[in-house]
Design an enzyme around this catalytic site. Structure first.
Site, short mmCIF file in Angstrom:
data_model
loop_
_atom_site.label_atom_id
_atom_site.label_comp_id
_atom_site.label_asym_id
_atom_site.label_seq_id
_atom_site.Cartn_x
_atom_site.Cartn_y
_atom_site.Cartn_z
N ASP A 15 1.47 0.15 11.73
CA ASP A 15 1.29 -1.20 12.30
C ASP A 15 2.57 -2.04 12.29
O ASP A 15 2.49 -3.26 12.33
CB ASP A 15 0.16 -1.93 11.55
N THR B 211 3.96 3.03 5.43
CA THR B 211 2.53 2.66 5.52
C THR B 211 1.82 3.65 6.42
O THR B 211 2.37 4.08 7.43
CB THR B 211 2.36 1.22 6.07
N ARG C 122 -6.27 -1.27 8.99
CA ARG C 122 -6.29 -2.74 9.07
C ARG C 122 -6.51 -3.19 10.52
O ARG C 122 -7.52 -2.86 11.11
CB ARG C 122 -5.01 -3.33 8.48
N ASP D 225 4.64 -4.47 6.34
CA ASP D 225 5.25 -5.72 6.84
C ASP D 225 5.24 -6.85 5.80
O ASP D 225 6.12 -7.71 5.83
CB ASP D 225 4.63 -6.15 8.17
N ASP E 131 -0.67 2.92 8.19
CA ASP E 131 -1.33 2.21 9.29
C ASP E 131 -0.59 2.27 10.64
O ASP E 131 -1.18 2.00 11.68
CB ASP E 131 -1.54 0.74 8.91
N ARG F 82 0.80 -4.87 -5.46
CA ARG F 82 0.68 -6.13 -4.72
C ARG F 82 1.04 -7.21 -5.75
O ARG F 82 0.50 -7.22 -6.85
CB ARG F 82 -0.74 -6.37 -4.24
N GLY G 170 0.84 -1.21 0.00
CA GLY G 170 0.00 0.00 0.00
C GLY G 170 0.86 1.25 0.00
O GLY G 170 1.83 1.33 0.74
P1 ADP Z 1 2.42 -4.18 2.71
O1 ADP Z 1 3.87 -4.19 2.32
O2 ADP Z 1 1.82 -2.79 2.60
O3 ADP Z 1 2.16 -4.86 4.03
P2 ADP Z 1 1.44 -6.56 1.30
O4 ADP Z 1 1.20 -7.34 2.54
O5 ADP Z 1 0.44 -6.65 0.19
O6 ADP Z 1 1.61 -4.99 1.58
O7 ADP Z 1 2.87 -7.00 0.74
C1 ADP Z 1 3.41 -6.37 -0.42
C2 ADP Z 1 4.06 -7.37 -1.32
O8 ADP Z 1 5.17 -7.99 -0.63
C3 ADP Z 1 3.19 -8.54 -1.74
O9 ADP Z 1 2.30 -8.21 -2.78
C4 ADP Z 1 4.24 -9.53 -2.17
O10 ADP Z 1 4.75 -9.19 -3.46
C5 ADP Z 1 5.35 -9.30 -1.14
N1 ADP Z 1 5.24 -10.30 -0.05
C6 ADP Z 1 4.37 -10.31 0.97
N2 ADP Z 1 4.54 -11.39 1.76
C7 ADP Z 1 5.55 -12.10 1.21
C8 ADP Z 1 6.22 -13.33 1.53
N3 ADP Z 1 5.86 -14.07 2.60
N4 ADP Z 1 7.22 -13.74 0.73
C9 ADP Z 1 7.59 -13.03 -0.34
N5 ADP Z 1 7.01 -11.86 -0.71
C10 ADP Z 1 6.01 -11.40 0.05
#
Ligand code: ADP
Length: 319
Positions: free
Chosen positions: A129, A125, A171, A103, A127, A72, A11
């Site tokens: 969080d 972010t 969230r 995260d 958030d 994403r 995000g």
């Molecule tokens: P944020 O970084 O805002 O928390 P997401 O949780 O959607 O957003 O994570 C962003 C991107 O990071 C995901 O779309 C994916 O490409 C990558 N990602 C998330 N979790 C994993 C994981 N366990 N292993 C590898 N890449 C990951």
């Protein structure tokens, strides 16, 4: 270390541009070659990488969003996809990456580090969080945006003696809602770490109405209940017009406030200094106004950020 790549993932958040600018300019001033990767891990996989010069980040400090784009890309969970991404980095002789995101993005950064490319992550972010840092880049800007929205809702709900429900992003973290509720003078607060019962909320509202309250604003974090249904329930039982407003992505946009610009500038600058010292698998935070670094595992394995009970106590004493 000669070449460093930077990307924004997950995000978006106001201040990401200020962070990229800080990373790029600190890198260039340390005689490094800097590269920008478009659209997070997706662009890394698709090899959409450009060299960044001083002027690429001109007039960026005040711009919301991220000029590199974010995405994403759930396919990044797949090892084979990550191997292709690593090949692209190695072909360009990029030695290390700085990743700005939440995260989820941290988990991706950890896996890239394990494949031999050291990564440092910045908390980008709204958030707030992420465990281990007091604040994330974008949080204070989003807070200002929410407060402005609440102020506007207050004007109109006062004029019409209306009950307003404001759904706030965040969230599973109530920081934005709690702080915005205090600064916006909200009468009722519903947070993710509370047990929510609509009957109890209704009772509190009925007591307030009996005491002569003419209008009320309820701040509630997203993903707790259907706020449209909640509005109908309150209206039916109080006979007061009740409307729900979902702030949604409005909270994500806009020029970053001063604090986020400064935080992003400090963190970006610090990240380069750590990369130059050979660190990888680390993330950057701020604790008691001091910029710090710590293991990415600490941020991702401790899901629960400490809740500000003292702030909630204050909020309740201000009703
Ligand atoms: P944020 O970084 O805002 O928390 P997401 O949780 O959607 O957003 O994570 C962003 C991107 O990071 C995901 O779309 C994916 O490409 C990558 N990602 C998330 N979790 C994993 C994981 N366990 N292993 C590898 N890449 C990951």
């Amino acid at each position: 270390i000669k070449r460093i790549g930077v990307l924004t993932s997950g995000g978006d958040a106001p201040g990401m541009n200020a962070a990229i600018r800080s990373i790029v300019r600190t890198g260039l001033n340390n005689k490094l070659e800097m590269f920008g990767i478009y659209d997070g891990y997706l662009g890394l996989y698709e090899n959409r990488i450009i060299q960044l010069k001083y002027s690429n980040v001109s007039n960026m400090i005040n711009r919301g969003g991220t000029f590199l784009g974010s995405a994403r890309f759930p396919e990044f969970h797949n090892h084979n996809i990550r191997t292709i991404a690593i090949k692209n980095i190695k072909n360009l002789k990029i030695d290390a990456l700085i990743i700005i995101g939440g995260d989820g993005s941290y988990l991706g950064a950890k896996k890239i580090t394990e494949l031999g490319i050291p990564c440092i992550s910045l908390p980008g972010t709204i958030d707030n969080d992420i465990f281990g840092t007091d604040y994330t880049i974008g949080y204070f800007t989003a807070l200002e945006t929410i407060i402005e929205a609440i102020d506007r809702l207050r004007d109109t709900s006062l004029s019409h003696q209306r009950i307003s429900i404001v759904e706030v992003m965040g969230r599973f973290c109530g920081d934005l809602t709690l702080s915005a509720a205090i600064a916006g003078g909200c009468e009722f607060i519903v947070l993710p770490n509370m047990i929510f019962k609509k009957e109890l909320l209704l009772k509190e509202i009925q007591i307030a109405i009996k005491k002569g309250k003419k209008h009320a604003i309820i701040a509630i974090t997203e993903c707790i209940c259907d706020v449209e249904q909640l509005a109908k329930y309150i209206e039916y039982n109080t006979n007061r017009e009740t409307r729900a407003t979902i702030l949604g992505h409005i909270q994500r946009g806009g020029a970053p406030v001063a604090y986020d610009r400064i935080l992003a500038s400090k963190m970006g600058n610090y990240a380069i200094s750590k990369i130059l010292k050979g660190y990888g698998g680390q993330c950057i935070g701020i604790k008691n106004e001091k910029i710090i670094h710590y293991d990415i595992d600490v941020a991702t394995k401790n899901k629960k950020k400490k809740f500000q009970y003292n702030l909630l106590k204050i909020a309740k004493e201000l009703y």
